[in-house]
Each structure stands twice: as structure tokens, then as C-alpha cells.
Design an enzyme around this catalytic site. Structure first.
Site, PDB file in Angstrom:
ATOM      1  N   ASN A  72       0.748  -1.228   0.038  1.00 57.46           N
ATOM      2  CA  ASN A  72      -0.039  -0.005  -0.018  1.00 57.46           C
ATOM      3  C   ASN A  72       1.062   1.054  -0.123  1.00 57.46           C
ATOM      4  OD1 ASN A  72      -1.838   2.140   0.545  1.00 57.46           O
ATOM      5  ND2 ASN A  72      -3.037   0.616   1.819  1.00 57.46           N
ATOM      6  N   CYS A 101      -5.157   1.010  -1.284  1.00 60.66           N
ATOM      7  CA  CYS A 101      -5.777  -0.300  -1.014  1.00 60.66           C
ATOM      8  C   CYS A 101      -7.112  -0.419  -1.841  1.00 60.66           C
ATOM      9  CB  CYS A 101      -6.342  -0.251   0.525  1.00 60.66           C
ATOM     10  SG  CYS A 101      -7.655   0.888   0.840  1.00 60.66           S
ATOM     11  N   HIS A 109     -11.162   1.616   4.212  1.00 61.18           N
ATOM     12  CA  HIS A 109     -10.351   0.409   3.673  1.00 61.18           C
ATOM     13  C   HIS A 109     -11.073  -0.483   2.801  1.00 61.18           C
ATOM     14  CE1 HIS A 109      -6.605  -1.805   3.841  1.00 61.18           C
ATOM     15  NE2 HIS A 109      -7.340  -2.799   4.288  1.00 61.18           N
ATOM     16  N   ASP A 115      -5.331  -8.522   1.440  1.00 59.51           N
ATOM     17  CA  ASP A 115      -5.736  -7.364   2.109  1.00 59.51           C
ATOM     18  C   ASP A 115      -4.328  -6.757   2.182  1.00 59.51           C
ATOM     19  OD1 ASP A 115      -6.065  -5.216   3.877  1.00 59.51           O
ATOM     20  OD2 ASP A 115      -6.730  -6.526   5.612  1.00 59.51           O
TER      21      ASP A 115
END
Length: 1144
Positions: free
Chosen positions: A204, A209, A456, A473
Site C-alpha cells: 500500500n 488499498c 479500507h 488485504d
């Protein structure tokens, strides 16, 4: 993890942002200055949470609340889940006109490095009159070192909190509740995604993200990946300038690398800068823009049309008349479908709504060409669906009543298998090919965790459409079950059951912290209870990707190295090998010493170009990586090979850092030292114990320019280095070194120095010793007739010389001698000046000196702008972290030097912002500027005035100034100044009040004529507040919302509502038809009591003064027809965002 500000959305979501608290000081803060967008990890940990959460409620009663004079206040510490927590509030707001409230990790400063904990929590201010009006907001967050507190900067308006009639402050006591549920989290510090799952994540960059989740989804569509690999690129392409090559490189690394992959090459190929990487965008919008860009890049190549083949479907818009034979159709393509979430329980309900038939009748009849206006049916049906179906869920919608974007967190279900042929193909148009089976399997679920102002993103993907799901993630990839990927992403609410409160932990903590106090504590804890509570789930599906079953084998195809261009494989394998070499290099670093060898050639190359002070930049000399066990004599052979200097002609000097922070050759190595190993020699020479050994290689040359053995050196010999300064050219250069006797004198060197400089032998020269340059330059004239020993000259010293300068006052050059030139070099600074109204664009650059005074700087700027009066220049410093102007300009002569203007914490900026004022800055600083809206007695439009008066002026002075600027209804009209906030009048300013403390930043200042009827109030007349309002339902409660311009009205004793209405209609000039729809009510504490025309209005208003009477008013209920702000075309774009753009 990024630094965007997420907002948990409840019914107040448009009023606040969820952020880590910040005092808004300049510097690196959890809350980034500027258009920041924020992203939290609320969703990153929830899927790793293990065990049932432990939960408790903490109640904090704060007495004498309105008299609190501190900026922030912490509650007592309480323990939930074995962790220590406390509530942090800003009673007067964290630089906003709202109560600011956060949950804080109480012992964050003493926790070990890398700590983190995950909590769902809600914060509430209890309404002590009616609990159903309690203000409550909830969210979830992963707390860590960087974000040890989290909550709501704009929790509730201060005007509501401090209103004694609202019920939040009773007897000046405020009651705060915190419901906290803690889940234990798996430690991922040593987690290896590739080893555990076979896949790697994406790094990131700050707020990317949203992009990472989309890229993982696209990468795991193998047909798409194969097409990207087959886009033509060449070995001469640069990934940062070629989107195809950057995407190929990224996909290759995702496929073959063992660690997470960076995306900087790709974002640079988009034409993005660092600011773009810290600006969160909408994943749906990025998907469209990226696919459009790739579609364009694929044109004319072997993969042209791939985007259409994968993602393009078609639907038919139709309008069909009911009573005549007429039908209009239009075919349109789509790459994704926007499905409603609001009011739909699942995907099928959204499709039902999508094809729902609309009746065009009554005033909305359809004009059917020659048939005229006709009743008709309007709708959409699908001609065909694509192999890869992308469904964008409309989680973000615009609320027209509240004039803001809101996030829809409602429960919304989606199936593993989606059958779009259901109910006999009700979604299909008549011309659809019914032989194609539109049965789809769920491939990926993109999730948004957070609120309308940020959050997020992450993705659940099953790459091969097997039963195994994976969560992508950012850098971390984990295996997940189908429940995590589906049910837990439906949204809705989640109930958390309380476990018994861990009183033992609390007891132990209190015992340690408050031993004496604890002895007086009761053995119960009235601040806690174990009532269950629910949390809204702010993590929910935002985009779904389905793959058609009949196309599964084609889409989920094999992709291997033969699909990748050879030049790309070679380039990326080389990159990987270099990366592996660096890793090995780092792993073996403890076995090696870096030896940096400086030579005369380095000094000649660097002095006067790269450096001016000292002798060399060691980072730019030849360095050798040598095993510590190697004897130094063997190292000399390496040097001989590298430089062609035989071992017997080499003499090495050790550098030493002096107390004045200069770095000079100190002494030659002894034969005994040269017999040691490299490692032992480094330890002897290097007190800092780093891995480097810095040496100066002395080589002497004979008349034939071949190396000769170095001369013998005794204690009497001193090695000196010489720099020559040319004032005409403003040039300093290295000319060589000499050995001198300490008993000798500089005058004995004149002829030799003239020879080194190329001067005539009898040229008069001046000598200066360069002593130091930090923190200031020290360069002193050297007495040519004093001995070197007397002048304290030693090995490694630097002598600068120049031709004899002209007598003082006759100089024709800027810097006539060495000290003045070195002072200039030390302090010179190129400053980029930008107009404050155009903070992204350089207007001009000036070469200034760091020690220039404030007056020097503004004078230079004024000269550049052609301005006669430098005092009209106002400067504003630059924030190095936000890349924005600082909020406060530099006051007149408030800083001593230019350097003070440029320093920002530990960084020095090279940017200043300027304004050209209409009056000198010293005058302006003695004035107070107020923004006042003047409302004319008979005209609708308000005039905005900027009133500038001395700070000691009064409100009466302001009103007199306004009279000179506006047109009054009559010359003797009297004015008053009001304070208006949220469409209510809170204050009439007394004429004698000083203006210095009046705040026009948050309150609206309104000036108006005092009506004649108000000047002569009868003994039984009342002056009342009249406000416009509407009612809306929120949280199953009816709430009053004020709008429009409030005003005063005189009511007479015995006057009925009918009489008052007539006067109000005349005052506001409302047409009869519209006015007939208005309702009138007496409002107290926000509760309307509707009035009839026969009611006596004055009986409701018993207060005679209007100061503080805003809680009782006559309300005019009608629809708000004032214009709303323009609404962005993208339904899902967050209100803070710029559009996504890919520039290349």
C-alpha cells in the site's frame, strides 16, 4: 494502511468524520493535513479475530462540564478484554465547533514495539431528559502505535451539547458512555503469505488499498492476465512510462515472486505523483477508467477486443405505448451494472428493480411521434450478459433531504451461484439468445470497510472457483472460509454478547496505579453493566465479480512463462536476481567491512562542484567490500589492481572526525596496523562501530609523473591541503597538498603555491585557514610570517588562498575574499515562491541567503514583483508533510531569518507562498477583519461585506462603517449586528462590545436595519424569534431541522395566529398558494406544538428578553426550496474525492 479519514455511518454520518485524534499541530500526525483522504484498518483485522469478543460498558459522569477550561480531558482508565482503555474528549472541540470524542489506548506509550489490538466500540452522550435522544456513534478499529486513539472529531454540535434545554447537560453534568468489545488478533509480524496460501499481496503506497483490491481481482481472471502479457512491449520501454509494461511487470511479480509486490511503477505509469497515491478514490470508478485505458492500448494489437469479450454486455431500453401500436427501443452496452442496495434484500431483488416497468401516464405521458401524448410502459431488458459479470453495489447514495452522501450499510445478500435465467428468463429481452445459459459462479467480493469519508478496501477471491477462498488485504493474503467471504460481507448489524467483566484485571491495574486511592474504592463497579448491544457492520460488499459457468474453462485458463514476452522475462528475472543479491548482501554484511578510499583525484573532482567545505564526500569515492578476516596488506593488492598503484607506493591515512565536526586525514597507518586484519583495523579506527573504514590514499609522483615511494614522515612534518579561490569567477577548487615543517612559515610557500595556481612567482596572495562550517562558517586569515606551530596548524588542515584582494571599498566583485564566499555558499538558498491562491504552481525562484533577515526577503520579493512597498508582501510557510501552505501566515518581522521561515520540524523546505496586500502588513495586523452579511430591509439578496477596523473598535464602529458601504431604506435607519448559527439567532451584539474577540469563522455575522415597530415596544408587546423548519425522521425519531434566514417579530397582546400570519406573509412576500401550505407551531426544546388561527400567540411566549431565548420560537414549517449544492455525476464517489485520472 493509509491515512485517510474514515467515517462510520450512522444516522449522523454527514455531520462527522471518524479520525484518530490530533491536536492539529504541524508535523507528522495520524491526521494528515490537506485533502486527506483516510483509510483505516477497521476491516483488516476483523477476519483474523479469534474467540468471542469480550465487551463491557463504561459510564463517565463529568461534572461542571461547561466550566472545564482544558483543551482535552481523559476519563479514568477501564479494562476490557485485559486491555486498558480510556475515553478522550475535547469539551470545546478539536479545532471544530463540535464535541470531539475518541477511544484511547491508555498505556500506549509503554507497550512493546509492534503492539496492536482490535475493538468494536460505540461512544455516546446520554440525553438525561429523554434517553431516546441519546447521541450515539459506533465504529471499529485496529489500534496500534501509529493510531492509538480513534473516534469522532465532529461527534455532535457544541450548540446542541451546551443548550441546557436539550438534555445533554443537566445541572452542568454530562454523562458519556463507551461500549467496547475487544477481539484477540492473530500475530502477523512473521506471517508468510506465499508459504501459507501460495499467493502474495500488494504493498500500500498510502491510500491505494482500493487499487490493490481491484488489481488482485483482475489478476485472478487468468484470461485477462494472459491478454495483458500479450500486449506488445519492447525491451526499450520504461515501466514508469508504459502502462502495459508496468502491468505486465506487476502481474509477473504476483505470479512468481515470494514477497509482496510494490505498485509504484504502475502508478507512475498512470502519471500519478505522491499526492495521488495518498488520495483515496472509488474502486468502481478506477475499474472503469483502467479498463477504458487498457482497451485503448490494446487497439491494433493481437489482444484487441479483450476487454469487450470479457466484460461487455448489452441491454435494451424500451418504451412501449399501451393504447397504440408504437414501441421505441435503444440498445446500449455496459461493462458493469450498478445495482441498488437500498430497499433490496439481495442481488435478485436488485435485478427485479433494474427491469421494473415504469408507467408513463398523467402529466408524465410519453410523446409518441405521430400519436402524440400516450400512456406507455418504460423499462430495461438484457440482450446478453458478459462472460465476466461485474456488479457494482450502490453502497453510497446521495441523500437529497440532508444534502450529503451517505453509506448504505443495510444487509444485502448475494449468492454463490447467480441464475439470471430464473423465472423463465424475466430479465431477458425477446431477441436474447436463449441457448446461452446465464448461470454464474461468484469469483470475487470487493469489500469496503468504513464510511462515506474514507475507509479500507480488500477482496475475497477464489482464483480457481474452488471451495477455497482467500482474502487479499494489501500485503497480506489469508485463507478464508465461505462464511467470511459471503455472509460476513452482507452488512447489517452484528450483536455482541458481553462476557463477565474482568474485575481482577481492573483490580490489579488500579492497585498498581492508585494504591492509596484504591483502598477507598467500593467492591462494585457502578460504571459497568453487561447488557448486550449491537454494532452496525461497516465492512460490507461493494463490488461482486461473477464468471459464467459455460465460460469457466475459457476464463480460468492456464497462464505460464510462455505467455510472457522474452524481454520481459529476462528483465524481471534480472530484477529478481538483483533483489536476491541485495538480500544476500544484507544477510552477510556482518562478515564484511566497507573500505572507502579517497584520492587526490576525488578531491579535484568534487571540491567546487559537489562540495565546498572539508575535502571529500565519502559516499562518492571508490569503495571495497572486504572480508573482515583479510589482512590489510592483501587489501593493498586489491587497491593496486583497481588503481594501478603498486603496493610499495601506497600510503594510507585514517580520517578522523574533529570536535568542530570537520572530517580530515589524521595520521598515516603504521606498519604494525597494516599487518592486522581489516576487521581489527576498522575497530581500532572507528569509534562509531559501523561497518565502514574510511581511508585517504597518498600517492607521490616524480618528475616523470610515475609513482614514487612516499617520503619519510616525522613529528615535524605536517600534511596540508590547498584550495584556490577566484573572486572574479566565484570559483573554489582543489590544487593539491604539501608537506610542511611545523616550524616553517607560510611565506616560505608563496612561490610553490603560485606555481600550483598558475600565477607568476611574485604574485601577492592571501592565505586563510578553513576551520569549520557548522553551525557557522569559520575561516580566518593566516599570518604568513608566523610559524605553522604558532598558528596551531596540524595534519589534515585546509589552507585556502587567493590573489591579494583590493582595498576595502574598492571591490568590484560580490565576494572579494574566501570567508565572504564560503559564507555565501553556506547560506545560499534557492526559494520557490508561489502565489497563495495558486499553491501548486511555482511563480518564480529567487536565490537568497538563509541568514537574510525578514526585511531582506520581502524586499527581494517586492523587487521581483515590481512592487514599491515591501511591507505589502505577506508570506506563508510551507508544510513539508501535507505539501500545502501552513494555516497561519508569517507575521510582520516575527522571524529573524529566512531559515526560520523554511524550517518545518526536522526538514527545511524551499517553498514560500506570497500575497500582495492592499495595505501594509503592520497596519493589517493592527486591524480586525469581519465578514458580515448585510440584509436590506426590502431586498432579498444579502450583501457580503469585509469590514476592516482597528482591533479596539466596537460593534458600533462596525455598524457605522457598514452604513457607508450599503444603501439604507432611509438615512436615519439604525442597524444591529446579530450572531447566527445553524439558522438560529444566538446573540444581538451590544454597541459597546469590542470586536477583537468576535469570531466570524464559525458563526455568521448578520447586519440589518432595526424595524420601526421594534423601537417602540408597548408594555405588553413581545419580541420573539421566528425560524423556518422541516421535520425528518431519523433513528425512528422525528427531528426538527431549521433552515433559511431567522428573524425577529413583534407580537402584540391578544393577537391571534391569523393576524401574525398575515404580517409574516407580507414581510416574506410569499404567494397565497404556497403560503396556504405552511404550518405554524410554537417550539420549545425542539418539540413543535402546532397552532390554530384562533390561538393567542403571545400567551405562548412569556419571556420578555430575546437574549438566550432561541430555544423558544415561532416555527414556520414548510419545504426547503433553497438551492442545494451541485451533486456529482458519479453516484458512488465520496464527497471528498477528485475524479480518477490516468494521464498516460
Amino acid at each position: 494502511m493509509t491515512m485517510m479519514t474514515p467515517q462510520p455511518l450512522d444516522q449522523q454520518e454527514d455531520e462527522e468524520m471518524l479520525v484518530p485524534h490530533s491536536d492539529l499541530v504541524e508535523g507528522p500526525q495520524p491526521l494528515v493535513e490537506g485533502p486527506q483522504p483516510m483509510e483505516d484498518n477497521a476491516g483488516t483485522v476483523e477476519n483474523q479475530a479469534s474467540d468471542e469478543p469480550q465487551a463491557s460498558r463504561f459510564t463517565w459522569t463529568i461534572e461542571n462540564f461547561s466550566r472545564l477550561n482544558m483543551k482535552k480531558l481523559y476519563s479514568d482508565v477501564f479494562v476490557v478484554g485485559g486491555y486498558k482503555w480510556r475515553v478522550l474528549i475535547f469539551p470545546k472541540g478539536n479545532n471544530v465547533d463540535y464535541l470531539s470524542m475518541y477511544l484511547d489506548v491508555a498505556d500506549s506509550s509503554s507497550l512493546p514495539y509492534g503492539w496492536s489490538r482490535y475493538a468494536q466500540f460505540s461512544l455516546a452522550v446520554v440525553n438525561q431528559i429523554n434517553s431516546k435522544y441519546t447521541m450515539k456513534k459506533d465504529t471499529q478499529h485496529q489500534f496500534n502505535q501509529r493510531e492509538s486513539d480513534w473516534g469522532f472529531t465532529s461527534f455532535m454540535p457544541l450548540s446542541e451539547l451546551y443548550d441546557p434545554n436539550k438534555g445533554y447537560l443537566v445541572n452542568d453534568t454530562c454523562v458519556v458512555e463507551a461500549d467496547v468489545a475487544v477481539r484477540k488478533v492473530i500475530d502477523y509480524w512473521t506471517y508468510d503469505s506465499k508459504k501459507e496460501t501460495g499467493y502474495v499481496g500488494l504493498k500500500n503506497q498510502g491510500a491505494t488499498c482500493y487499487m490493490n483490491s481491484l488489481l488482485q481481482t483482475l489478476y485472478h481472471i487468468p484470461y485477462f492476465r494472459k491478454a495483458v502479457y500479450h500486449m506488445p512491449t519492447t525491451e526499450n520501454d520504461n515501466p514508469t512510462g508504459s502502462i502495459p509494461l508496468a502491468l505486465q511487470s506487476l502481474f509477473y511479480k504476483l505470479q512468481y515472486h515470494d514477497t509482496s509486490v510494490a505498485t509504484k511503477e504502475l502508478t507512475k505509469s498512470f502519471g500519478w505523483d505522491t499526492y495521488d497515491s495518498f488520495m483515496q478514490h472509488d474502486v468502481q470508478e478506477l475499474n472503469r477508467v483502467l479498463c477504458e485505458k487498457l482497451e485503448d492500448k490494446m487497439k491494433g494489437t493481437v489482444v484487441e477486443g479483450t476487454i469487450q469479450k470479457l466484460f461487455e454486455g448489452h441491454h435494451m431500453n424500451y418504451i412501449e405505448c399501451i393504447n397504440v401500436d408504437f414501441k421505441s427501443t435503444r440498445k446500449e452496452s455496459f461493462y458493469d451494472l450498478q445495482l441498488d442496495v437500498k430497499g433490496c434484500k439481495d442481488v435478485y431483488a436488485s435485478f427485479d428493480k433494474y427491469v421494473e416497468v415504469e408507467r408513463l401516464e398523467g402529466d408524465n405521458k410519453y410523446h409518441a411521434e405521430e400519436h402524440g401524448l400516450q400512456d406507455a410502459k418504460k423499462g430495461v431488458l438484457f440482450i446478453d450478459f458478459p462472460p465476466v459479470l461485474q456488479l457494482q453495489l450502490k453502497r453510497f447514495e446521495y441523500d437529497f433531504m440532508r444534502d450529503t452522501m451517505v453509506k448504505i450499510n443495510d444487509r444485502y445478500e448475494f449468492p454463490l451461484e447467480l441464475d439470471l435465467d430464473r423465472d423463465n428468463g424475466k430479465y431477458l429481452s425477446p431477441e436474447a439468445d436463449r441457448s446461452v445459459r446465464n448461470l454464474y459462479m461468484l469469483h470475487s467480493v470487493l469489500v469496503h470497510s468504513g464510511g462515506v469519508h474514507g475507509g479500507h478496501y480488500y477482496a475475497f477471491i477464489r482464483p480457481t472457483l474452488s471451495d477455497q477462498w482467500y482474502k487479499f488485504d494489501d500485503e497480506r493474503v489469508t485463507k478464508e472460509d465461505v462464511k467470511r467471504a459471503l455472509e460476513e460481507q452482507y452488512g447489517g448489524e452484528e450483536e455482541v454478547k458481553f462476557l463477565p467483566f474482568d474485575f481482577l484485571s481492573y483490580f490489579l491495574f488500579c492497585l498498581c496505579a492508585y494504591v492509596l486511592l484504591f483502598l477507598q474504592l467500593p467492591q462494585t463497579n457502578p460504571g459497568y453493566n453487561n447488557t448486550p448491544f449491537k454494532f452496525t457492520k461497516y465492512s460490507n460488499a461493494y463490488m461482486l465479480v461473477y464468471i459464467r459457468v459455460s465460460d469457466k474453462d475459457k476464463i480460468i485458463c492456464d497462464v505460464d512463462e510462455k505467455d510472457i514476452a522474452e524481454h520481459l522475462r529476462i528483465r524481471l528475472k534480472k530484477e529478481q536476481e538483483e533483489k536476491e543479491d541485495k538480500r544476500r548482501y544484507k544477510a552477510q554484511a556482518h562478515l564484511y567491512t566497507i573500505i572507502k578510499v579517497a584520492r587526490d583525484e576525488d578531491l579535484r573532482e568534487q571540491i567546487g562542484k559537489d562540495i565546498y567545505f572539508d575535502l571529500v564526500d565519502h559516499d562518492k569515492v571508490r569503495n571495497f567490500r572486504i572480508q573482515k578476516q583479510m589482512p590489510f596488506n592483501l587489501f593493498k593488492e586489491e587497491v593496486a589492481k583497481e588503481f594501478g598503484i603498486p603496493v610499495q607506493f601506497q600510503r594510507f591515512w585514517i580520517w578522523a572526525k574533529r570536535q568542530n565536526h570537520t572530517y580530515r586525514p589524521n595520521r598515516p597507518l603504521t606498519p604494525q596496523e597494516e599487518a592486522q586484519t581489516v576487521g581489527a583495523l576498522r575497530e581500532v579506527s572507528n569509534k562509531a562501530h559501523n561497518a565502514e573504514l574510511k581511508l585517504f590514499l597518498e600517492v607521490e609522483y616524480g618528475l616523470d609523473l610515475h609513482p614514487v615511494p612516499p617520503p619519510e614522515k616525522n613529528k615535524e612534518d605536517i600534511l596540508l591541503f590547498f584550495k584556490l579561490y577566484d573572486p572574479e569567477k566565484e570559483e573554489l577548487r582543489y590544487v593539491g597538498r604539501l608537506f610542511v615543517k611545523s616550524s616553517g612559515k607560510p611565506i616560505e610557500l608563496i612561490a610553490k603555491l603560485n606555481e600550483m595556481a598558475g600565477f607568476t612567482p611574485d604574485e601577492e596572495i592571501e592565505l586563510f585557514e578553513e576551520i569549520k562550517f557548522e553551525p557557522s562558517v569559520m575561516c580566518e586569515r593566516l599570518d604568513k610570517r608566523a610559524s605553522f606551530r604558532f598558528s596551531q596548524i596540524e595534519d589534515g588542515d585546509i589552507i585556502c588562498f587567493q590573489k591579494q584582494p583590493p582595498p576595502e571599498g574598492e571591490e568590484t566583485v560580490r565576494f572579494p575574499d574566501v570567508p565572504s564566499f564560503l559564507e555565501y555558499v553556506k547560506n545560499r538558498q534557492i526559494v520557490h515562491f508561489r502565489a497563495l491562491e495558486r499553491p501548486k504552481e511555482d511563480d518564480f525562484c529567487l536565490e537568497l541567503a538563509k541568514n537574510h533577515t525578514y526585511d531582506d526577503v520581502v524586499e527581494k520579493v517586492a523587487q521581483r514583483l515590481g512592487l514599491d512597498d515591501p511591507s505589502k508582501i505577506r508570506l506563508t510557510p510551507h508544510n513539508c508533510y501535507s505539501q500545502q501552505p501552513k494555516p497561519n501566515p508569517i507575521k510582520y518581522r516575527s522571524v529573524d531569518h529566512l531559515l526560520d521561515m523554511l524550517v518545518h520540524y526536522n526538514q527545511i523546505s524551499d517553498i514560500l507562498y506570497y500575497e500582495v496586500l492592499d495595505i501594509p502588513l503592520p497596519e493589517l495586523q493592527c486591524l480586525k477583519t469581519l465578514k458580515v452579511a448585510f440584509h436590506h430591509a426590502t431586498k432579498d439578496e444579502a450583501v457580503i461585506l469585509n469590514i476592516r477596523l482597528p482591533k479596539q473598535s466596537t460593534v458600533g464602529d462596525v455598524l457605522n462603517e457598514i452604513k457607508t458601504k450599503v444603501e439604507l431604506s432611509h438615512p436615519s435607519a439604525e442597524l444591529r449586528l446579530l450572531e447566527v448559527f445553524y439558522h438560529k439567532i444566538y446573540k444581538i451584539f451590544p454597541l459597546h462590545e469590542k470586536i477583537e474577540n468576535i469570531n466570524d469563522q464559525y458563526w455568521t455575522l448578520r447586519a440589518e436595519e432595526i424595524p420601526e415597530e421594534e423601537k417602540n415596544l408597548g408594555p405588553n408587546d413581545r419580541l420573539i424569534h421566528v425560524y423556518h423548519f422541516t421535520k425528518e425522521t431519523a433513528q425512528n425519531q422525528v427531528q426538527v431541522q431549521n433552515f433559511g434566514e431567522p428573524f425577529f417579530l413583534v407580537i402584540h397582546e391578544g393577537e391571534t395566529l391569523a393576524d401574525v400570519k398575515a404580517r409574516i406573509q407580507k414581510k416574506l412576500q410569499v404567494p397565497d398558494e404556497e403560503f396556504s401550505k405552511w404550518k405554524f407551531a410554537f417550539l420549545s426544546l425542539g418539540r413543535p406544538e402546532y397552532l390554530e388561527d384562533s390561538d393567542i400567540v403571545s400567551s405562548r411566549f412569556q419571556r420578555r428578553d430575546v437574549y438566550g431565548a432561541w430555544e423558544q420560537y415561532l416555527g414556520l414549517e414548510h419545504s426547503d426550496t433553497t438551492p442545494k449544492r451541485a451533486y456529482a455525476a458519479s453516484q458512488n464517489r465520496h464527497t471528498f474525492e477528485k475524479p480518477v485520472k490516468i494521464y498516460n
